[in-house]
Design a protein around this motif. Structure first.
Motif, mmCIF file in Angstrom:
data_model
loop_
_atom_site.group_PDB
_atom_site.id
_atom_site.type_symbol
_atom_site.label_atom_id
_atom_site.label_comp_id
_atom_site.label_asym_id
_atom_site.label_seq_id
_atom_site.Cartn_x
_atom_site.Cartn_y
_atom_site.Cartn_z
ATOM 1 N N UNK A 23 17.730 5.534 12.593
ATOM 2 C CA UNK A 23 17.309 6.184 13.829
ATOM 3 C C UNK A 23 18.127 7.439 14.119
ATOM 4 N N UNK A 24 19.431 7.346 13.852
ATOM 5 C CA UNK A 24 20.301 8.465 14.220
ATOM 6 C C UNK A 24 20.547 9.421 13.050
ATOM 7 N N UNK A 47 21.236 1.848 4.467
ATOM 8 C CA UNK A 47 22.300 2.701 5.011
ATOM 9 C C UNK A 47 23.376 3.004 3.968
ATOM 10 N N UNK A 74 31.897 -2.028 15.211
ATOM 11 C CA UNK A 74 31.036 -2.334 14.058
ATOM 12 C C UNK A 74 30.075 -1.202 13.703
ATOM 13 N N UNK A 75 29.609 -0.468 14.730
ATOM 14 C CA UNK A 75 28.610 0.570 14.436
ATOM 15 C C UNK A 75 29.216 1.791 13.758
ATOM 16 N N UNK A 85 30.317 -0.855 6.875
ATOM 17 C CA UNK A 85 29.892 -2.190 6.466
ATOM 18 C C UNK A 85 28.535 -2.485 7.090
ATOM 19 N N UNK A 86 27.724 -3.264 6.416
ATOM 20 C CA UNK A 86 26.508 -3.782 7.025
ATOM 21 C C UNK A 86 26.415 -5.259 6.714
ATOM 22 N N UNK A 120 14.194 -8.161 13.736
ATOM 23 C CA UNK A 120 13.669 -7.865 15.072
ATOM 24 C C UNK A 120 12.183 -8.237 15.117
ATOM 25 N N UNK A 151 17.170 -3.750 5.076
ATOM 26 C CA UNK A 151 17.600 -3.107 6.309
ATOM 27 C C UNK A 151 19.082 -2.733 6.250
ATOM 28 N N UNK A 152 19.863 -3.595 5.612
ATOM 29 C CA UNK A 152 21.305 -3.324 5.505
ATOM 30 C C UNK A 152 21.596 -2.325 4.388
ATOM 31 N N UNK A 154 15.411 0.826 10.977
ATOM 32 C CA UNK A 154 16.153 0.771 12.246
ATOM 33 C C UNK A 154 17.474 1.543 12.194
ATOM 34 N N UNK A 155 18.210 1.351 11.119
ATOM 35 C CA UNK A 155 19.519 1.987 10.998
ATOM 36 C C UNK A 155 19.452 3.493 10.779
#
Lengths: 359, 266
Positions: free
Chosen positions: A102-103, A151, A73-74, A78-79, A88, A147-148, A99-100
């Motif tokens: 981060x990377x 990304x 999934x990661x 798709x989110x 959270x 949040x979704x 959150x998404x």
């Protein structure tokens, strides 16, 4: 529109339980697509298969022409917005939305801008510093959306996102979601058991029963030309009458119990219809009670009022027609000067063969 | 009213012996008897000068700390598996894991002694006590952590996964902070249980006794009774503080993950 998601022959077993039976569907880029069905029909499982939380027992899932087998999934484009929103609780609103990222290689300032923009998009301008666990249901949902969407996924998956909200809020969010989907142009796949919600929001709907797709069409076709009785029963309200197909050809000849003989065009009957026993369906709003001095433009039949349900804007009548086994439901708008009939009143009803669906 | 009298009598019965501890710890007499003869901190001063006692306390602290860490790690694994995955025979296994909770400690002590000495021929030491203490503390850790995981929405970790994290980083960034109060609470309780556990330590101790075993040894000398009272006073205070902190953390954890409190040990 180009095809974005292709499912071919997808099967899913949980032990002996056959959760998905040979699902084939294509979802186009930029489409608002709904998976509609009663609970336990496999719609959420199908969504989780697309997200990558569930593997398939058989068949393939392609997103942008890439096979998603073994893609976790990661790493999928798709989110998901979860039914519980899964905000959270130990983070602030802004930390949740970021959150998404981060990377991602964005700088701190760029991330802050992206978060602010995402929050603005869902109407939570200035909520960034709030603690996530103190939000209301509607606000949580907006955070989950931001949040979704931050990304910029190719597909946003929504698992019954409105079921936890009260009726007013739900109707408000339906409009918001449609507006949001048009603004971002991302493909939305919505799972819902609420047929009204699906009709209001979707470009196309797949109706699912017991792990299978019963019918896949745009909302209007689905409502006006349901291909099977269970689809017709699940979406909206429909009256069913026994009938006999008397002839087939360019038009279909029908002898309907209580209504008599009529002809309907070929496209109102299933393909390859044969003469013999059948049933017809007709929606309550396509029938009408005839009041004093009114005449039917097509056909009419005498009837007795069996039950009256008054909704304010509408009145729903159950009427008995001679030779029809079940009472017929008729929806009438409460126009100015139109009386509400009482139980037992003798009346006439109008019907129109153009509204008939043959099963 | 009747009930209130009953409750007060019950509380006196329960706590009177403990109240006697500080009373005699500060009493200026070697004989434990009323009337009290005067106030002194002499017994506490004597505590600070007893090297053998210091060694025993240090032993106990090491054992308690190791027990707390290992029991909590095991509890964490068990609680996570119990809360998040379904596997065949799950209920039976969970029940079996919780069994040491009701097993008499003397049975555990004797059977471990037999296995370690007679069957395996190993020598006893702190590690044998740690082993046995982990055994009796793990069910407590599981019980506490089950509560922490039970209040956790399983979609949380999936959401992190969906947002690009790996299984491990999702656990570290989302699940771990949310169950952290449970982890701290579990460590504190395991620490407290291990610190004052006597039976197992008495059977499995090597040449270096733990604190409870050392105290038991002191009882042979009536003159050192007030010193024991002083030590007992410190231990009771410490236990109350640790358990209170543990409960505060447990409640905070339940609140933070948005669940409703379904009870705990306090």
């Amino acid at each position: 529109m180009t095809d974005l998601i292709k499912l071919r022959g997808v099967q899913k077993y949980y032990g002996d339980y056959h959760a998905l039976r040979d699902i084939n569907l294509t979802i186009r880029a930029g489409e608002f697509f709904s998976l509609l069905g009663p609970s336990g029909c496999g719609k959420t499982t199908l969504l989780r298969v697309i997200a990558g939380f569930e593997g398939v027992s058989n068949g393939s899932v392609m997103i942008s022409d890439k096979d998603m087998k073994d893609v976790p999934p990661n790493q999928r484009p798709t989110n998901m917005v979860f039914q519980s929103y899964a905000i959270f609780p130990h983070l602030t609103v802004a930390e949740n939305v970021a959150f998404g990222l981060r990377k991602s290689k964005m700088s701190k300032a760029e991330k802050a801008d992206a978060v602010a923009e995402a929050l603005k998009m869902v109407g939570l301008d200035g909520y960034g510093k709030r603690a996530a666990h103190a939000l209301s249901g509607g606000q949580r949902q907006r955070v989950a959306l931001a949040r979704a969407l931050i990304l910029k996924p190719k597909v946003l998956l929504l698992d019954e996102p409105l079921s936890a909200l009260d009726k007013k809020m739900r109707e408000h969010m339906q409009v918001e979601l449609i507006r949001l989907q048009r603004a971002v142009g991302i493909t939305f796949i919505l799972v819902t058991h609420d047929q009204e919600e699906a009709l209001v929001m979707s470009d196309r709907i797949a109706v699912m029963f017991a792990g299978e797709i019963g019918q896949m069409d745009d909302p209007e076709t689905l409502y006006r030309r349901p291909k099977s009785r269970r689809v017709a029963e699940f979406i909206g309200k429909m009256n069913f009458l026994p009938a006999t197909v008397t002839s087939v050809g360019e038009s279909i000849g029908l002898d309907i119990a209580g209504f008599g003989q009529t002809d309907v065009p070929q496209d109102q009957a299933p393909e390859g219809a044969k003469p013999g026993e059948a049933a017809i369906g007709i929606r309550p709003e396509t029938l009408a009670i005839l009041f004093e001095g009114e005449t039917a433009s097509r056909h009419e039949a005498p009837a007795t009022v069996d039950e009256v349900v008054y909704y304010g804007d509408m009145t729903y009548y159950d009427v008995r027609v001679k030779d029809v086994p079940e009472p017929l439901t008729i929806a009438m708008k409460n126009l100015i000067g139109r009386p509400v009939l009482e139980v037992g009143a003798q009346t006439r009803i109008a019907w129109d063969e153009r509204a008939i669906v043959v099963f | 009213m009747k009930l209130r009298i009953y409750a007060i009598a019950y509380l006196i019965f329960l706590y009177a012996p403990i109240v006697l501890l500080p009373l005699f710890a500060f009493n200026d007499a070697t004989i434990i008897a009323f009337p009290l003869t005067g106030f002194t901190t002499h017994w506490f001063t004597e505590l600070t000068q007893n090297a053998a006692l210091h060694a025993a306390v240090k032993n106990s602290l090491i054992i308690a700390l190791c027990t707390a860490i290992f029991a909590t790690i095991l509890g964490l694994c068990a609680a996570r598996a119990g809360a998040m995955s379904a596997f065949p025979g799950k209920k039976g296994i969970v029940g079996f894991v919780m069994l040491p909770l009701v097993l008499p400690e003397i049975i555990i002590a004797v059977s471990l002694l037999v296995i370690l000495r007679q069957v395996l021929g190993l020598s006893l030491g702190n590690w044998t006590i740690i082993l046995a203490h982990v055994l009796i503390c793990t069910p407590f850790s599981i019980a506490i952590l089950n509560g922490a995981f039970g209040a956790l929405d399983p979609a949380m970790e999936e959401a992190a996964l969906d947002l690009g994290e790996t299984r491990w980083s999702a656990f570290r960034l989302v699940t771990l902070p949310l169950v952290m109060p449970g982890i701290i609470s579990s460590m504190l309780i395991a620490f407290t249980i291990s610190l004052d556990e006597f039976i197992i330590a008495f059977f499995l101790t090597g040449s270096n006794p733990t604190m409870p075993v050392y105290i038991w040894g002191l009882l042979r000398f009536p003159s050192s009774l007030p010193v024991i009272m002083a030590l007992g006073t410190i231990l009771v205070a410490l236990s109350i503080v640790l358990l209170t902190i543990a409960e505060i953390f447990r409640r905070r954890g339940v609140r933070r993950s948005g669940g409703t409190d379904t009870g705990g040990f306090l």
